[in-house]
Design a protein around this motif. Structure first.
Motif, PDB file in Angstrom:
ATOM      1  N   ASP A 164       0.714  -1.257  -0.127  1.00 31.39           N
ATOM      2  CA  ASP A 164       0.067   0.034  -0.022  1.00 31.39           C
ATOM      3  C   ASP A 164       0.846   1.157  -0.054  1.00 31.39           C
ATOM      4  OD1 ASP A 164      -2.233  -1.492  -0.058  1.00 31.39           O
ATOM      5  OD2 ASP A 164      -2.583  -1.464   1.987  1.00 31.39           O
ATOM      6  N   SER A 165       1.894   1.259   0.847  1.00 32.35           N
ATOM      7  CA  SER A 165       2.932   2.439   0.847  1.00 32.35           C
ATOM      8  C   SER A 165       3.528   2.643  -0.581  1.00 32.35           C
ATOM      9  CB  SER A 165       3.965   2.197   1.650  1.00 32.35           C
ATOM     10  OG  SER A 165       3.453   2.039   2.976  1.00 32.35           O
ATOM     11  N   LEU A 166       4.026   1.605  -1.145  1.00 31.40           N
ATOM     12  CA  LEU A 166       4.576   1.640  -2.485  1.00 31.40           C
ATOM     13  C   LEU A 166       3.772   2.344  -3.598  1.00 31.40           C
ATOM     14  CD1 LEU A 166       6.781  -1.606  -2.358  1.00 31.40           C
ATOM     15  CD2 LEU A 166       7.460   0.600  -2.363  1.00 31.40           C
ATOM     16  N   TRP A 185      14.023  -0.622 -12.502  1.00 30.19           N
ATOM     17  CA  TRP A 185      14.667  -1.068 -11.400  1.00 30.19           C
ATOM     18  C   TRP A 185      15.342   0.260 -10.740  1.00 30.19           C
ATOM     19  CZ3 TRP A 185      14.683  -3.496  -7.163  1.00 30.19           C
ATOM     20  CH2 TRP A 185      15.852  -3.643  -6.462  1.00 30.19           C
ATOM     21  N   GLN A 186      16.071   0.997 -11.417  1.00 28.80           N
ATOM     22  CA  GLN A 186      16.420   2.118 -10.961  1.00 28.80           C
ATOM     23  C   GLN A 186      15.551   3.279 -10.228  1.00 28.80           C
ATOM     24  OE1 GLN A 186      18.594   3.543 -14.359  1.00 28.80           O
ATOM     25  NE2 GLN A 186      20.634   2.786 -13.519  1.00 28.80           N
ATOM     26  N   THR A 187      14.287   3.217 -11.132  1.00 26.66           N
ATOM     27  CA  THR A 187      13.246   4.070 -10.277  1.00 26.66           C
ATOM     28  C   THR A 187      12.627   3.465  -9.265  1.00 26.66           C
ATOM     29  OG1 THR A 187      12.450   4.534 -12.805  1.00 26.66           O
ATOM     30  CG2 THR A 187      10.934   4.680 -10.881  1.00 26.66           C
ATOM     31  N   ILE A 188      12.661   2.265  -9.039  1.00 21.35           N
ATOM     32  CA  ILE A 188      12.091   1.575  -7.960  1.00 21.35           C
ATOM     33  C   ILE A 188      13.104   1.676  -6.870  1.00 21.35           C
ATOM     34  CG2 ILE A 188      11.598  -0.635  -6.568  1.00 21.35           C
ATOM     35  CD1 ILE A 188      10.563  -1.728  -9.705  1.00 21.35           C
ATOM     36  N   LYS A 189      14.219   1.564  -6.914  1.00 20.68           N
ATOM     37  CA  LYS A 189      15.333   1.528  -5.862  1.00 20.68           C
ATOM     38  C   LYS A 189      15.701   3.087  -5.694  1.00 20.68           C
ATOM     39  CE  LYS A 189      20.344   0.597  -5.521  1.00 20.68           C
ATOM     40  NZ  LYS A 189      21.436   0.248  -6.006  1.00 20.68           N
ATOM     41  N   ASN A 190      15.635   4.004  -6.324  1.00 18.47           N
ATOM     42  CA  ASN A 190      16.020   5.332  -6.009  1.00 18.47           C
ATOM     43  C   ASN A 190      14.941   6.313  -5.903  1.00 18.47           C
ATOM     44  OD1 ASN A 190      18.979   4.712  -6.175  1.00 18.47           O
ATOM     45  ND2 ASN A 190      18.591   4.788  -8.534  1.00 18.47           N
ATOM     46  N   ILE A 191      13.619   5.739  -6.346  1.00 21.83           N
ATOM     47  CA  ILE A 191      12.665   7.027  -6.139  1.00 21.83           C
ATOM     48  C   ILE A 191      11.617   6.323  -5.372  1.00 21.83           C
ATOM     49  CG2 ILE A 191      10.905   8.340  -7.392  1.00 21.83           C
ATOM     50  CD1 ILE A 191      13.904   9.178  -7.889  1.00 21.83           C
ATOM     51  N   ILE A 192      11.093   5.230  -5.899  1.00 21.50           N
ATOM     52  CA  ILE A 192       9.662   4.726  -5.208  1.00 21.50           C
ATOM     53  C   ILE A 192       9.713   4.118  -3.921  1.00 21.50           C
ATOM     54  CG2 ILE A 192       7.821   3.040  -5.349  1.00 21.50           C
ATOM     55  CD1 ILE A 192       7.853   5.210  -7.717  1.00 21.50           C
ATOM     56  N   PHE A 193      11.113   3.392  -3.528  1.00 18.68           N
ATOM     57  CA  PHE A 193      11.352   2.805  -2.411  1.00 18.68           C
ATOM     58  C   PHE A 193      11.611   3.689  -1.367  1.00 18.68           C
ATOM     59  CE2 PHE A 193      13.915   0.484   0.986  1.00 18.68           C
ATOM     60  CZ  PHE A 193      13.004  -0.441   1.200  1.00 18.68           C
ATOM     61  N   PRO A 194      12.530   4.880  -1.572  1.00 23.57           N
ATOM     62  CA  PRO A 194      12.686   5.928  -0.537  1.00 23.57           C
ATOM     63  C   PRO A 194      11.638   6.595  -0.332  1.00 23.57           C
ATOM     64  CG  PRO A 194      14.459   5.894  -2.157  1.00 23.57           C
ATOM     65  CD  PRO A 194      13.429   5.096  -2.736  1.00 23.57           C
ATOM     66  N   ALA A 195      10.840   6.921  -1.176  1.00 23.10           N
ATOM     67  CA  ALA A 195       9.552   7.669  -0.728  1.00 23.10           C
ATOM     68  C   ALA A 195       8.335   7.036  -0.001  1.00 23.10           C
ATOM     69  CB  ALA A 195       8.812   7.997  -2.283  1.00 23.10           C
ATOM     70  N   ALA A 196       8.309   5.622  -0.230  1.00 22.31           N
ATOM     71  CA  ALA A 196       7.529   4.672   0.619  1.00 22.31           C
ATOM     72  C   ALA A 196       8.092   4.448   1.657  1.00 22.31           C
ATOM     73  CB  ALA A 196       7.117   3.747  -0.194  1.00 22.31           C
ATOM     74  N   LEU A 197       9.453   4.740   2.147  1.00 22.96           N
ATOM     75  CA  LEU A 197      10.145   4.165   3.263  1.00 22.96           C
ATOM     76  C   LEU A 197       9.293   4.423   4.760  1.00 22.96           C
ATOM     77  CD1 LEU A 197      12.696   2.659   3.958  1.00 22.96           C
ATOM     78  CD2 LEU A 197      13.995   4.767   4.353  1.00 22.96           C
ATOM     79  N   PRO A 198       8.761   5.564   4.920  1.00 24.28           N
ATOM     80  CA  PRO A 198       7.997   5.646   6.252  1.00 24.28           C
ATOM     81  C   PRO A 198       7.134   4.559   6.189  1.00 24.28           C
ATOM     82  CG  PRO A 198       8.459   7.806   5.199  1.00 24.28           C
ATOM     83  CD  PRO A 198       8.820   6.579   4.073  1.00 24.28           C
ATOM     84  N   GLY A 199       6.139   4.517   5.168  1.00 22.20           N
ATOM     85  CA  GLY A 199       5.159   3.508   5.500  1.00 22.20           C
ATOM     86  C   GLY A 199       5.726   1.968   5.609  1.00 22.20           C
ATOM     87  N   ILE A 200       6.945   1.922   4.884  1.00 18.80           N
ATOM     88  CA  ILE A 200       7.384   0.373   5.080  1.00 18.80           C
ATOM     89  C   ILE A 200       7.914   0.200   6.478  1.00 18.80           C
ATOM     90  CG2 ILE A 200       9.452  -1.051   4.319  1.00 18.80           C
ATOM     91  CD1 ILE A 200       8.804   0.467   1.527  1.00 18.80           C
ATOM     92  N   ILE A 201       8.557   1.149   6.938  1.00 18.52           N
ATOM     93  CA  ILE A 201       9.085   1.091   8.269  1.00 18.52           C
ATOM     94  C   ILE A 201       7.960   0.869   9.473  1.00 18.52           C
ATOM     95  CG2 ILE A 201      10.181   2.280  10.176  1.00 18.52           C
ATOM     96  CD1 ILE A 201      12.002   3.883   8.122  1.00 18.52           C
ATOM     97  N   THR A 202       7.093   1.473   9.133  1.00 20.04           N
ATOM     98  CA  THR A 202       5.782   1.314   9.865  1.00 20.04           C
ATOM     99  C   THR A 202       5.176   0.140   9.841  1.00 20.04           C
ATOM    100  OG1 THR A 202       5.162   3.649   9.783  1.00 20.04           O
ATOM    101  CG2 THR A 202       3.270   2.334  10.308  1.00 20.04           C
ATOM    102  N   SER A 203       5.089  -0.662   8.834  1.00 19.29           N
ATOM    103  CA  SER A 203       4.385  -1.750   8.392  1.00 19.29           C
ATOM    104  C   SER A 203       5.512  -2.770   9.292  1.00 19.29           C
ATOM    105  CB  SER A 203       4.557  -2.430   7.105  1.00 19.29           C
ATOM    106  OG  SER A 203       5.833  -2.407   6.431  1.00 19.29           O
ATOM    107  N   ILE A 204       6.678  -2.641   9.142  1.00 14.24           N
ATOM    108  CA  ILE A 204       7.726  -3.648   9.908  1.00 14.24           C
ATOM    109  C   ILE A 204       7.573  -3.637  11.341  1.00 14.24           C
ATOM    110  CG2 ILE A 204      10.327  -4.045  10.391  1.00 14.24           C
ATOM    111  CD1 ILE A 204      10.841  -2.777   7.629  1.00 14.24           C
TER     112      ILE A 204
END
Length: 292
Positions: A164-166, A185-204
């Motif tokens: 959901d965060s991604l 893959w560069q878009t996912i690694k450098n743009i999408i994943f960092p932007a979604a990181l707060p939600g990902i950390i929350t999920s963890i």
């Protein structure tokens, strides 16, 4: 007041009453646990209770430190196994998988969250325990076995929230990155994943709370020995398992000590939720008047 306004008024007040009722129930539960558990801290001593290494109710010893360490070790090992797999699966489902594959994977993952804990525990008891006993020695009832079960149990939580965060990252981010010549893959690694990181950390963190609060499956495969483990193949007892195992026959200070164990567990879980809420609000990114 016309019919539509009346219906809206009734629904609004009904939802308000239900919200207040839920809050009251939560406070009643917290008050009950505190009232039953605080005598253990008063009679036995707070620091002796928290940092004591011996849990022997027959000898009036109620140290829960070994079980705190056991709970933390089981949870961290489970998260070490679950987090990489969960994040890879979430990235695949959100950014890579075709819609047909996504439609198949999503209900499968949701099904994992609907399986009862006793089924996971029974699977671990019948399948995992003999395998670990034959290949790694010992009885097979160990921290590692419990962590394997918990890793599977927290997968749906982390995968769903991370996905959901991604997916909530604005599509303009992807278009801008791809337009500048970046690969998918560069878009996912450098743009999408960092932007979604707060939600990902929350999920963890929420997955960690799910793992540390699990009881039945852990009881069935962890070994339930009150000790600080020397290796991942040693048996352990968690805080939740201790309450479930001994509550049926506890009396007096032993009874209060089990509620004191519940207070310790409650504090740990509340701490995780506070951290998750802090991260979620601190690192939100303002995008066009909205938030990621």
């Amino acid at each position: 007041m016309d019919k539509n306004n009346l219906s809206e008024f009734i629904i609004e007040k009904g939802l308000f009453i239900m919200a207040i009722f839920s809050i009251i129930i939560i406070f009643l539960i917290i008050s009950f646990v505190l009232l039953e558990g605080l005598p253990a801290f008063e009679d036995y001593g707070f620091f002796q209770f928290i940092f004591g290494l011996t849990w022997a109710p027959n000898d009036s010893q109620y140290g829960v430190f070994a079980m705190i360490i056991g709970s933390i070790c089981v949870t961290l090992l489970a998260m070490l196994m679950a987090v990489p797999l969960s994040l890879l699966c979430a990235i695949f489902m959100a950014e890579v998988a075709p819609s047909k594959v996504r439609k198949i994977l999503k209900p499968v993952i949701e099904t994992l969250s609907g399986i009862p804990s006793v089924v996971y525990g029974f699977f671990g008891l019948i399948v995992l325990v003999p395998i670990i006993r034959e290949n790694f020695g010992g009885t097979g009832f160990s921290m590692f076995t419990a962590s394997l079960i918990l890793a599977v149990m927290v997968l749906p939580t982390i995968i769903t929230l991370s996905q959901d965060s991604l997916r909530s990252v604005p599509h303009e981010y992807r278009e801008a990155s791809l337009g500048l010549g970046a690969t998918n893959w560069q878009t996912i690694k450098n743009i999408i994943f960092p932007a979604a990181l707060p939600g990902i950390i929350t999920s963890i963190i929420l997955g960690m709370g799910r793992a540390i609060g699990e009881t039945l499956a852990v009881i069935m495969v962890a070994g339930n020995v009150v000790q600080i483990p020397n290796s991942i193949f040693d048996p352990v007892r968690t805080l939740t398992a201790n309450i479930a195992i001994e509550m049926g026959y506890a009396t007096g200070l032993h009874y209060n000590a089990l509620f004191g164990t519940g207070i310790v567990l409650f504090i740990i879980i509340i701490g995780l939720l506070v951290v998750a809420n802090y991260i979620q609000h601190k690192y939100k990114v303002d995008v066009g008047g909205g938030y990621l």
